[in-house]
Design a protein around this motif. Structure first.
Motif, PDB file in Angstrom:
ATOM      1  N   ILE A  70       0.837  -1.206   0.000  1.00  0.00           N
ATOM      2  CA  ILE A  70       0.000   0.000   0.000  1.00  0.00           C
ATOM      3  C   ILE A  70       0.867   1.249   0.000  1.00  0.00           C
ATOM      4  CG2 ILE A  70      -1.718   1.322   1.299  1.00  0.00           C
ATOM      5  CD1 ILE A  70      -2.730  -1.406   2.388  1.00  0.00           C
ATOM      6  N   LEU A  74       0.852   4.229  -2.865  1.00  0.00           N
ATOM      7  CA  LEU A  74       0.508   5.608  -2.526  1.00  0.00           C
ATOM      8  C   LEU A  74       1.666   6.567  -2.783  1.00  0.00           C
ATOM      9  CD1 LEU A  74      -1.685   5.165   0.663  1.00  0.00           C
ATOM     10  CD2 LEU A  74      -2.391   5.689  -1.662  1.00  0.00           C
ATOM     11  N   VAL A 230      -5.088   0.088   4.871  1.00  0.00           N
ATOM     12  CA  VAL A 230      -5.306   1.244   3.993  1.00  0.00           C
ATOM     13  C   VAL A 230      -5.552   2.490   4.827  1.00  0.00           C
ATOM     14  CG1 VAL A 230      -6.900   2.277   2.330  1.00  0.00           C
ATOM     15  CG2 VAL A 230      -6.129  -0.062   2.008  1.00  0.00           C
ATOM     16  N   SER A 387     -11.734   4.923   4.451  1.00  0.00           N
ATOM     17  CA  SER A 387     -10.856   4.257   3.484  1.00  0.00           C
ATOM     18  C   SER A 387     -11.439   4.300   2.080  1.00  0.00           C
ATOM     19  CB  SER A 387     -10.619   2.795   3.900  1.00  0.00           C
ATOM     20  OG  SER A 387      -9.942   2.716   5.123  1.00  0.00           O
ATOM     21  N   ILE A 391      -9.872   6.385  -1.071  1.00  0.00           N
ATOM     22  CA  ILE A 391      -9.533   5.727  -2.337  1.00  0.00           C
ATOM     23  C   ILE A 391     -10.110   6.520  -3.503  1.00  0.00           C
ATOM     24  CG2 ILE A 391     -10.040   3.681  -3.750  1.00  0.00           C
ATOM     25  CD1 ILE A 391      -9.652   1.988  -1.238  1.00  0.00           C
ATOM     26  N   TRP A 394      -7.791   9.625  -3.860  1.00  0.00           N
ATOM     27  CA  TRP A 394      -6.512   9.260  -4.488  1.00  0.00           C
ATOM     28  C   TRP A 394      -6.696   8.932  -5.965  1.00  0.00           C
ATOM     29  CZ3 TRP A 394      -5.712   5.407   0.103  1.00  0.00           C
ATOM     30  CH2 TRP A 394      -5.310   6.122   1.234  1.00  0.00           C
ATOM     31  N   SER A 395      -7.813   8.285  -6.298  1.00  0.00           N
ATOM     32  CA  SER A 395      -8.092   7.952  -7.699  1.00  0.00           C
ATOM     33  C   SER A 395      -8.315   9.208  -8.523  1.00  0.00           C
ATOM     34  CB  SER A 395      -9.321   7.038  -7.794  1.00  0.00           C
ATOM     35  OG  SER A 395      -9.093   5.809  -7.120  1.00  0.00           O
ATOM     36  N   LEU A 430      -4.498   2.479 -10.083  1.00  0.00           N
ATOM     37  CA  LEU A 430      -5.962   2.476 -10.143  1.00  0.00           C
ATOM     38  C   LEU A 430      -6.503   1.047 -10.078  1.00  0.00           C
ATOM     39  CD1 LEU A 430      -6.570   5.254 -12.833  1.00  0.00           C
ATOM     40  CD2 LEU A 430      -7.213   5.364 -10.412  1.00  0.00           C
ATOM     41  N   PHE A 433      -6.423  -0.116  -6.540  1.00  0.00           N
ATOM     42  CA  PHE A 433      -7.519   0.430  -5.743  1.00  0.00           C
ATOM     43  C   PHE A 433      -8.806  -0.373  -5.950  1.00  0.00           C
ATOM     44  CE2 PHE A 433      -5.480   4.918  -5.721  1.00  0.00           C
ATOM     45  CZ  PHE A 433      -4.708   4.547  -4.629  1.00  0.00           C
ATOM     46  N   VAL A 436      -8.545  -3.445  -3.859  1.00  0.00           N
ATOM     47  CA  VAL A 436      -8.792  -3.182  -2.439  1.00  0.00           C
ATOM     48  C   VAL A 436     -10.284  -3.050  -2.167  1.00  0.00           C
ATOM     49  CG1 VAL A 436      -8.451  -1.538  -0.549  1.00  0.00           C
ATOM     50  CG2 VAL A 436      -6.539  -2.132  -2.044  1.00  0.00           C
TER      51      VAL A 436
END
Length: 485
Positions: A70, A74, A230, A387, A391, A394-395, A430, A433, A436
């Motif tokens: 992870i 990141l 995460v 979380s 995500i 971050w995406s 991606l 993610f 996850v």
């Protein structure tokens, strides 16, 4: 507009802009020292100190693999964010570049989702603060009162100046850094002398595989540990919200981001390996901090008390970060016509007062969760929601990066801070993610929380349909700064 023109114009506007110290402009009061420690604070949170007990209990020693993977993924999110922020120095945060590159809708969805991310994270941090106070006072009711008092103290300090926020995070992060370093050194010494705990277990590196193997629960156990793992990294992107208040972003941001891999290796992998070498993984309780447990299990009561103070300050640090970042996100939304104008006003000391107060009131509501259910059940609920939302954030950073590469094809080659792997690595992260998110559907407790998140996006869609007509280009500014100074 070409990448060259865009970068040049942004540098000139930041360097020679006429923005003054008015009530509408954020001030560049965060120094390199502040940003470096804020980055450390973002990489070490309540998810590590409190949540790692559950991940160790679920996956055993193999959980360090999850933290390592992870953390690597990141790091590339951070590099993408850094390249785009430095492409245009007028961007005050990743919300700004999403709105610019993808459209106003992206700024709206990203800004408000990031706001909810930190509301949920702040709740998790306050739940952690409550748990740590309870360790000392032995009463949940009194612990809740002390946790609320801690939150109000953070609010009061944040209302003064942004520089004070930076100082708070500097010292909070320094305490974490010293404590984890001491824990790693202590665990090595205990393993070397082979200390035997009161329950008969001996500190030894063989504890990493002698209790059912390195993966005692198999792949299913490792995958189940990803949820809290995460969450341990939420806030790692926090430096991306400080761009408008950083004195020298061109030098400071790359330095902070480049240190992420070392921090992951040191603070996550080595610390957890040290804990599980001293105390076998199956002796770690899922509902409390393994950092405190390690010293308690081997009979060092005083050391456990000191470590409890450390994890308390860590949770307080997370809440402090949430208060800061949410108020700045509301500030940016207000100046785009996407939030009430009240949130876009600054006090005489240059802080968005109403955004700070609004955030604290909502985060304080988490005390209801600690009173109505077990602390770990409440923690799991809010961390899963956080979380999933992080995500998404971050995406969106990665999608914005892909759009930036399409609109300005030459910018990556000329960037002062190009992302390694570029577009190809974006797609890899991606895909990770998505993996996850699928894992989060496999556990009943995380699935229940995950099912709540579509409701949030439905609400955002309905609100956007109403406010889209008054959404506009950001009309706020920052103090001028000469790049490199």
């Amino acid at each position: 507009m070409s990448a060259e023109t865009r970068s040049t114009s942004s540098e000139q506007s930041v360097a020679t802009g006429d923005s003054q110290d008015t009530g509408d402009h954020l001030r560049r009061d965060l120094s390199n020292r502040h940003i470096q420690l804020i980055a450390i604070g973002g990489a070490i949170g309540t998810g590590l100190f409190m949540g790692s007990g559950k991940t160790i209990h679920t996956a055993g020693p193999s959980i360090v693999v999850a933290y390592l993977v992870i953390g690597i993924m990141l790091f590339f999110v951070m590099r993408a964010m850094g390249e785009v922020l430095l492409f245009n120095l007028n961007y005050k945060s990743f919300q700004d570049f999403a709105a610019d590159l993808l459209g106003p809708w992206a700024g709206f969805f990203l800004g408000w989702t990031y706001w909810l991310c930190w509301i949920a994270t702040g709740m998790a941090d306050l739940i952690g603060v409550t748990s740590y106070w309870e360790y000392w006072v032995g009463s949940k009711g009194l612990a809740v009162i002390l946790a609320v008092g801690t939150l109000l103290l953070l609010l009061g300090l944040n209302l003064l100046t942004v520089k004070l926020f930076g100082e708070l995070e500097f010292w909070f992060a320094l305490i974490k850094l010293i404590a984890i370093s001491v824990l790693i050194i202590a665990s090595v010494l205990l393993v070397v002398i082979g200390l035997r705990a009161p329950d008969g277990t001996q500190a030894s590196i063989t504890n990493l595989w002698a209790h059912g193997g390195f993966m005692p629960s198999g792949w299913s156990g490792l995958f189940a540990g990803f949820q809290i793992a995460v969450f341990a990294f939420v806030g790692i992107e926090l430096v991306g919200t400080t761009a408008a208040e950083t004195k020298d972003p061109v030098k400071t941001l790359p330095k902070a981001i480049n240190a992420v891999p070392v921090r992951v290796l040191l603070f996550y992998v080595l610390a957890l390996l040290g804990i599980m070498s001293v105390t076998p993984w199956d002796s770690v309780h899922a509902d409390s901090s393994p950092f405190v447990q390690m010293f308690g299990l081997i009979g060092f009561g005083a050391a456990a008390t000191v470590m409890n103070f450390v994890v308390l300050t860590s949770a307080a640090s997370g809440a402090n970060s949430g208060i800061y970042s949410n108020s700045r996100m509301l500030f940016g939304l207000a100046h785009k016509g996407m939030a009430p104008r009240t949130f876009g006003r600054l006090s005489r000391s240059g802080v968005p007062t109403w955004g700070l107060v609004f955030t604290v009131v909502l985060v304080g509501g988490s005390v209801i969760l600690t009173l109505s259910s077990s602390i770990m059940a409440a923690f799991t609920l809010v961390t899963t929601v956080a979380s999933v939302l992080f995500i998404f954030v971050w995406s969106m950073i990665l999608v914005s990066y892909l759009r930036y590469r399409k609109l300005h094809p030459g910018a990556h080659r000329e960037s002062v801070y190009p992302m390694p792997g570029g577009r190809g690595m974006c797609w890899v992260v991606l895909a990770f993610f998505v993996f996850v998110l699928v894992l989060l559907t496999q556990e009943p407790d995380t699935l229940a929380a995950m099912e709540l998140t579509p409701v949030w996006f439905a609400i955002l869609g309905a609100v956007w349909a109403v406010v889209r007509r008054r959404a506009r280009t950001d009309d706020s500014g920052t103090e001028s700064v000469q790049p490199g100074k």
